[in-house]
Design a protein around this motif. Structure first.
Motif, PDB file in Angstrom:
ATOM      1  N   LEU A  11      -8.347 -20.515  21.305  1.00 40.30           N
ATOM      2  CA  LEU A  11      -7.503 -21.529  21.932  1.00 40.30           C
ATOM      3  C   LEU A  11      -6.467 -22.055  20.944  1.00 40.30           C
ATOM      4  N   LYS A  12      -5.232 -22.174  21.412  1.00 41.54           N
ATOM      5  CA  LYS A  12      -4.157 -22.703  20.582  1.00 41.54           C
ATOM      6  C   LYS A  12      -3.381 -23.749  21.384  1.00 41.54           C
ATOM      7  N   PRO A  13      -3.038 -24.861  20.754  1.00 40.97           N
ATOM      8  CA  PRO A  13      -2.242 -25.886  21.451  1.00 40.97           C
ATOM      9  C   PRO A  13      -0.862 -25.338  21.786  1.00 40.97           C
ATOM     10  N   THR A  14      -0.238 -25.768  22.858  1.00 39.40           N
ATOM     11  CA  THR A  14      -0.794 -26.702  23.810  1.00 39.40           C
ATOM     12  C   THR A  14      -1.114 -25.949  25.089  1.00 39.40           C
ATOM     13  N   LEU A  15      -2.297 -26.176  25.645  1.00 41.63           N
ATOM     14  CA  LEU A  15      -2.684 -25.481  26.861  1.00 41.63           C
ATOM     15  C   LEU A  15      -2.049 -26.129  28.090  1.00 41.63           C
ATOM     16  N   ASP A 205     -12.048 -34.603  27.076  1.00 40.32           N
ATOM     17  CA  ASP A 205     -11.164 -34.725  28.241  1.00 40.32           C
ATOM     18  C   ASP A 205     -10.955 -36.214  28.444  1.00 40.32           C
ATOM     19  N   MET A 206      -9.732 -36.689  28.257  1.00 43.00           N
ATOM     20  CA  MET A 206      -9.545 -38.131  28.192  1.00 43.00           C
ATOM     21  C   MET A 206      -8.200 -38.555  28.777  1.00 43.00           C
ATOM     22  N   PRO A 207      -8.117 -39.801  29.228  1.00 44.20           N
ATOM     23  CA  PRO A 207      -6.829 -40.301  29.699  1.00 44.20           C
ATOM     24  C   PRO A 207      -5.879 -40.492  28.528  1.00 44.20           C
ATOM     25  N   LEU A 208      -4.603 -40.349  28.804  1.00 44.75           N
ATOM     26  CA  LEU A 208      -3.602 -40.592  27.764  1.00 44.75           C
ATOM     27  C   LEU A 208      -3.483 -42.087  27.475  1.00 44.75           C
ATOM     28  N   TYR A 209      -3.619 -42.900  28.523  1.00 46.29           N
ATOM     29  CA  TYR A 209      -3.492 -44.349  28.386  1.00 46.29           C
ATOM     30  C   TYR A 209      -4.752 -45.042  28.891  1.00 46.29           C
ATOM     31  N   VAL A 216      -3.857 -41.542  22.519  1.00 49.45           N
ATOM     32  CA  VAL A 216      -3.607 -40.426  21.606  1.00 49.45           C
ATOM     33  C   VAL A 216      -2.691 -40.888  20.483  1.00 49.45           C
ATOM     34  N   ASP A 217      -3.175 -40.752  19.253  1.00 50.61           N
ATOM     35  CA  ASP A 217      -2.362 -41.065  18.083  1.00 50.61           C
ATOM     36  C   ASP A 217      -2.797 -40.161  16.937  1.00 50.61           C
ATOM     37  N   ASP A 218      -2.147 -40.315  15.777  1.00 56.74           N
ATOM     38  CA  ASP A 218      -2.450 -39.444  14.640  1.00 56.74           C
ATOM     39  C   ASP A 218      -3.903 -39.575  14.192  1.00 56.74           C
ATOM     40  N   VAL A 219      -4.443 -40.782  14.266  1.00 56.48           N
ATOM     41  CA  VAL A 219      -5.826 -41.001  13.833  1.00 56.48           C
ATOM     42  C   VAL A 219      -6.798 -40.211  14.708  1.00 56.48           C
ATOM     43  N   LEU A 220      -6.597 -40.279  16.011  1.00 54.34           N
ATOM     44  CA  LEU A 220      -7.465 -39.545  16.932  1.00 54.34           C
ATOM     45  C   LEU A 220      -7.335 -38.042  16.720  1.00 54.34           C
ATOM     46  N   LEU A 221      -6.114 -37.561  16.614  1.00 49.17           N
ATOM     47  CA  LEU A 221      -5.889 -36.129  16.453  1.00 49.17           C
ATOM     48  C   LEU A 221      -6.537 -35.623  15.169  1.00 49.17           C
ATOM     49  N   LYS A 222      -6.408 -36.391  14.107  1.00 47.93           N
ATOM     50  CA  LYS A 222      -6.978 -35.989  12.816  1.00 47.93           C
ATOM     51  C   LYS A 222      -8.504 -36.007  12.863  1.00 47.93           C
ATOM     52  N   ALA A 223      -9.070 -37.066  13.438  1.00 48.86           N
ATOM     53  CA  ALA A 223     -10.527 -37.179  13.509  1.00 48.86           C
ATOM     54  C   ALA A 223     -11.133 -36.060  14.343  1.00 48.86           C
ATOM     55  N   ALA A 224     -10.489 -35.748  15.462  1.00 49.46           N
ATOM     56  CA  ALA A 224     -10.997 -34.675  16.313  1.00 49.46           C
ATOM     57  C   ALA A 224     -10.928 -33.336  15.592  1.00 49.46           C
ATOM     58  N   ALA A 225      -9.812 -33.072  14.939  1.00 54.93           N
ATOM     59  CA  ALA A 225      -9.657 -31.802  14.226  1.00 54.93           C
ATOM     60  C   ALA A 225     -10.688 -31.654  13.117  1.00 54.93           C
ATOM     61  N   GLU A 226     -10.944 -32.720  12.393  1.00 55.89           N
ATOM     62  CA  GLU A 226     -11.913 -32.674  11.299  1.00 55.89           C
ATOM     63  C   GLU A 226     -13.317 -32.371  11.790  1.00 55.89           C
ATOM     64  N   ARG A 227     -13.601 -32.736  13.022  1.00 59.81           N
ATOM     65  CA  ARG A 227     -14.940 -32.538  13.582  1.00 59.81           C
ATOM     66  C   ARG A 227     -15.021 -31.334  14.508  1.00 59.81           C
ATOM     67  N   GLY A 228     -13.961 -30.551  14.568  1.00 63.94           N
ATOM     68  CA  GLY A 228     -13.959 -29.364  15.403  1.00 63.94           C
ATOM     69  C   GLY A 228     -13.942 -29.645  16.893  1.00 63.94           C
ATOM     70  N   LYS A 229     -13.390 -30.801  17.270  1.00 62.29           N
ATOM     71  CA  LYS A 229     -13.307 -31.174  18.683  1.00 62.29           C
ATOM     72  C   LYS A 229     -11.921 -30.831  19.245  1.00 62.29           C
ATOM     73  N   TRP A 230     -11.915 -30.421  20.476  1.00 62.34           N
ATOM     74  CA  TRP A 230     -10.672 -30.103  21.193  1.00 62.34           C
ATOM     75  C   TRP A 230     -10.338 -31.276  22.115  1.00 62.34           C
ATOM     76  N   ILE A 231      -9.039 -31.597  22.269  1.00 64.54           N
ATOM     77  CA  ILE A 231      -8.630 -32.709  23.124  1.00 64.54           C
ATOM     78  C   ILE A 231      -7.740 -32.214  24.255  1.00 64.54           C
ATOM     79  N   ASN A 232      -8.106 -32.559  25.495  1.00 71.19           N
ATOM     80  CA  ASN A 232      -7.250 -32.400  26.668  1.00 71.19           C
ATOM     81  C   ASN A 232      -6.986 -33.786  27.254  1.00 71.19           C
ATOM     82  N   VAL A 233      -5.745 -34.071  27.606  1.00 68.39           N
ATOM     83  CA  VAL A 233      -5.424 -35.382  28.181  1.00 68.39           C
ATOM     84  C   VAL A 233      -5.053 -35.236  29.654  1.00 68.39           C
ATOM     85  N   GLY A 251      -4.244 -30.593  22.281  1.00 70.53           N
ATOM     86  CA  GLY A 251      -4.882 -29.348  22.676  1.00 70.53           C
ATOM     87  C   GLY A 251      -4.450 -28.860  24.043  1.00 70.53           C
ATOM     88  N   GLY A 252      -4.535 -29.750  25.041  1.00 72.50           N
ATOM     89  CA  GLY A 252      -4.162 -29.352  26.391  1.00 72.50           C
ATOM     90  C   GLY A 252      -3.663 -30.521  27.195  1.00 72.50           C
TER      91      GLY A 252
END
Length: 272
Positions: A11-15, A205-209, A216-233, A251-252
């Protein structure tokens, strides 16, 4: 390779993810919507919801009642598959606030999950199990195993209790965060704390707002990436937000307007 790893592998962003198949373009959660999303808008993934019929068939539908999307009435779970087949799933769809109903009487039906899996044998699906009915997770697990589809489906529920039962039944499959576990992850980050570790869930799988707050912000994106989590909004139908999310490397994007998302993703200079 575990089904969880198979789902995430490559999987590669953005789906491009068609929410209910693209609920603003065609009757939601129907083969007609899914076919348009796949063949016209080249979606990477379908998001859909499932219920059980009275005779235990896995039916693709969002609501537990029939009035909003069909010409039927009452609980979906009260009818057999044969009875559900008689309903017009295009009856209520209108693209222009009730002026026209272009799918009414055109033979649009509620599909089974088995039909969707077979119609798109190579496509990834995001599947939410809706009803809190103990045993439903076993029916869904058996179907996915019979169809050899565990490696291309990410499973879950908004309700934590259902998500937990799904995980217990299919621990090696890909699972997305349910509501309370997701809130704990996001709220910890907003408070400047480390989010709780939960190896059961691989996808957010989460709401944008949430209200006026953009989650969704840099902190969330970084934390998810560090833990191997994928994000779809979900559910993003605004082209400006689509552009921003693509630039951020989300991610998606789940959308009811797969036509607009495809335009933004294909625009010159767009990453992904």
């Amino acid at each position: 390779m575990l089904p969880r790893d198979m789902f995430l592998n490559g999987l590669k962003p953005t789906l491009h993810i068609a929410h209910r198949g693209g609920a603003l373009l065609a009757p939601e959660n129907t083969l007609e919507a899914f076919q348009r999303a796949v063949h016209t808008h080249r979606t990477d993934m379908l998001e859909l919801d499932v219920h059980l019929s009275r005779d235990g068939e896995v039916i693709v539908a969002h609501d537990d009642t029939l009035e909003r999307c069909t010409d039927g009435e009452g609980p979906l779970a009260a009818l057999t598959l044969a009875e559900l087949r008689k309903l017009d799933a295009g009856h209520r769809f209108t693209p222009d606030e009730g002026r026209t109903f272009p799918f009414r009487g055109q033979g649009v039906r509620l599909p089974t999950l088995r039909e969707v899996l077979r119609a798109f044998p190579a496509l990834r699906l995001n599947v939410e199990l809706k009803p809190d009915v103990p045993g439903a997770e076993a029916v869904l697990a058996r179907l996915l195993t019979e169809e050899g589809a565990l490696g291309r489906v990410c499973l879950g529920s908004e309700q934590d209790v259902i998500a937990e039962r799904l995980y217990e039944k299919l621990p090696d499959a890909c699972h997305f965060y349910p509501r309370d576990a997701l809130a704990a992850f996001v709220l910890a980050l907003k408070a400047g704390e480390a989010p709780p570790e939960d190896a059961r869930y691989s996808v957010l799988d989460m709401p944008l707002y949430f209200g006026e707050v953009r989650l969704v912000d840099d902190v969330l994106l970084k934390a998810a990436a560090e833990r191997g989590k994928w994000i779809n909004v979900w559910t993003v139908d605004d082209p400006a937000e689509m552009d921003r999310l693509i630039q951020e490397g989300i991610g998606g994007i789940m959308t009811d307007r797969p036509d607009l998302l495809r335009q933004r993703m294909d625009a010159p200079g767009k990453p992904g």
